[in-house]
Structures are given as structure tokens and as C-alpha cells.
Design a protein around this motif. Structure first.
Motif, mmCIF file in Angstrom:
data_model
loop_
_atom_site.group_PDB
_atom_site.id
_atom_site.type_symbol
_atom_site.label_atom_id
_atom_site.label_comp_id
_atom_site.label_asym_id
_atom_site.label_seq_id
_atom_site.Cartn_x
_atom_site.Cartn_y
_atom_site.Cartn_z
ATOM 1 N N GLN A 51 10.593 83.990 -2.762
ATOM 2 C CA GLN A 51 9.504 84.588 -1.995
ATOM 3 C C GLN A 51 8.263 83.695 -2.030
ATOM 4 N N LEU A 52 7.989 83.091 -3.175
ATOM 5 C CA LEU A 52 6.847 82.184 -3.267
ATOM 6 C C LEU A 52 7.049 80.945 -2.405
ATOM 7 N N ILE A 53 8.251 80.410 -2.405
ATOM 8 C CA ILE A 53 8.549 79.253 -1.550
ATOM 9 C C ILE A 53 8.309 79.622 -0.091
ATOM 10 N N GLU A 54 8.771 80.780 0.305
ATOM 11 C CA GLU A 54 8.592 81.245 1.683
ATOM 12 C C GLU A 54 7.104 81.352 2.036
ATOM 13 N N GLN A 55 6.303 81.838 1.103
ATOM 14 C CA GLN A 55 4.859 81.969 1.340
ATOM 15 C C GLN A 55 4.163 80.617 1.402
ATOM 16 N N MET A 56 4.638 79.662 0.605
ATOM 17 C CA MET A 56 3.961 78.368 0.486
ATOM 18 C C MET A 56 4.425 77.313 1.486
ATOM 19 N N LYS A 57 5.594 77.439 2.026
ATOM 20 C CA LYS A 57 6.195 76.331 2.764
ATOM 21 C C LYS A 57 5.382 75.861 3.964
ATOM 22 N N ASP A 58 4.636 76.735 4.609
ATOM 23 C CA ASP A 58 3.882 76.351 5.798
ATOM 24 C C ASP A 58 2.373 76.271 5.576
ATOM 25 N N VAL A 59 1.937 76.302 4.318
ATOM 26 C CA VAL A 59 0.496 76.266 4.074
ATOM 27 C C VAL A 59 -0.024 74.832 4.040
ATOM 28 N N ASP A 60 -1.321 74.715 4.255
ATOM 29 C CA ASP A 60 -1.991 73.419 4.162
ATOM 30 C C ASP A 60 -2.379 73.101 2.730
ATOM 31 N N VAL A 61 -2.724 74.149 1.979
ATOM 32 C CA VAL A 61 -3.227 73.957 0.619
ATOM 33 C C VAL A 61 -2.905 75.193 -0.224
ATOM 34 N N VAL A 62 -2.698 74.959 -1.518
ATOM 35 C CA VAL A 62 -2.487 76.035 -2.487
ATOM 36 C C VAL A 62 -3.730 76.118 -3.359
#
Length: 135
Positions: A51-62
């Protein structure tokens, strides 16, 4: 200059399901910036690895709120590891009212900033510029 102002930044922000005080304060800072458009990709109750990968995969920055580290080290470290694996820039926000950031977190950071709204916005923009320069 105008190009940056029209960009919508896709952001993942660390958060804990049972403790939203620091998270809510941070969201308020981002919302207070009138020249910064962003979309939050974090979902509080979705914290397993896939679920975290899914949330992060298209972001510009964490963005990691380091004040939450002592409350859930495993989750914050997992978020950092996933961000690094996905080659996402990581902006660390110091614990509210403090200067020190845990070493493990600081070592992973593209940038470390405090709670000043303009510094937060600048760090997001700069981390993406740094990321583009590396390509």
C-alpha cells in the motif's frame, strides 16, 4: 518562475493513524502557502508495504515528519526505505520546536528543514531541481 507556480506537486507525507497532531499542523503549513499547489498521496490507514509503494510510486517527493519517529520507528524507516528504493527525494521536517533529527533519518534526507512554510515549500522545489540535475 511561472512554470513552478503552475505545477502541482505530488507529495507523500508520513503520518500515524493514531496521532495526527503533527501531521495536521504540517498540512496547515502547506495550505497556508498561496503559491504552492500540491496533492497529498498519503492514506493514513494504508501502511503495509504494498500500500505504501502504491501511494509513493507517482509522487514527486516524500516528506518525513521526524517528530513521529519515536512513536513508530518501524513505519518511518519503512517509508524511508521505500522512498529510497523508488528513488524519490526525501525532505525531512525537524520535530516541531526542536533542532535535532535522528541520525538514521537525517542520513536519508535530500533536505532537512524546520516548520517555516516558505522553507518547506522551497525545500520541496529544490529537492526536485536537485533530482533533475542528477538525471
Amino acid at each position: 518562475m511561472f512554470e513552478d507556480e503552475s505545477k502541482i506537486y505530488n507529495i507523500f507525507i508520513s503520518q500515524l493513524k493514531d496521532d495526527s497532531e503533527e501531521y495536521d499542523r504540517f498540512i496547515g503549513k502547506l495550505e497556508a502557502s498561496h503559491d504552492f499547489e500540491w496533492k497529498n498521496h498519503s492514506i493514513t490507514d494504508k501502511t503495509d508495504k504494498e500500500q505504501l509503494i502504491e501511494q509513493m510510486k507517482d509522487v514527486d517527493v516524500v516528506i518525513i515528519l521526524s517528530g513521529m519517529y519515536s512513536k513508530n520507528k518501524n513505519l518511518i524507516e519503512q517509508e524511508i526505505d521505500l522512498a529510497q528504493n523508488l528513488k524519490k527525494p526525501i525532505v525531512i521536517i525537524r520535530p516541531y520546536g526542536m533542532e535535532n533529527v535522528p541520525g538514521r533519518i537525517e542520513d536519508a534526507a535530500s533536505e532537512v528543514v524546520g516548520w517555516n512554510t516558505s522553507c518547506i515549500v522551497d525545500s520541496v522545489r529544490e529537492s526536485l531541481e536537485d533530482d533533475e540535475d542528477m538525471e
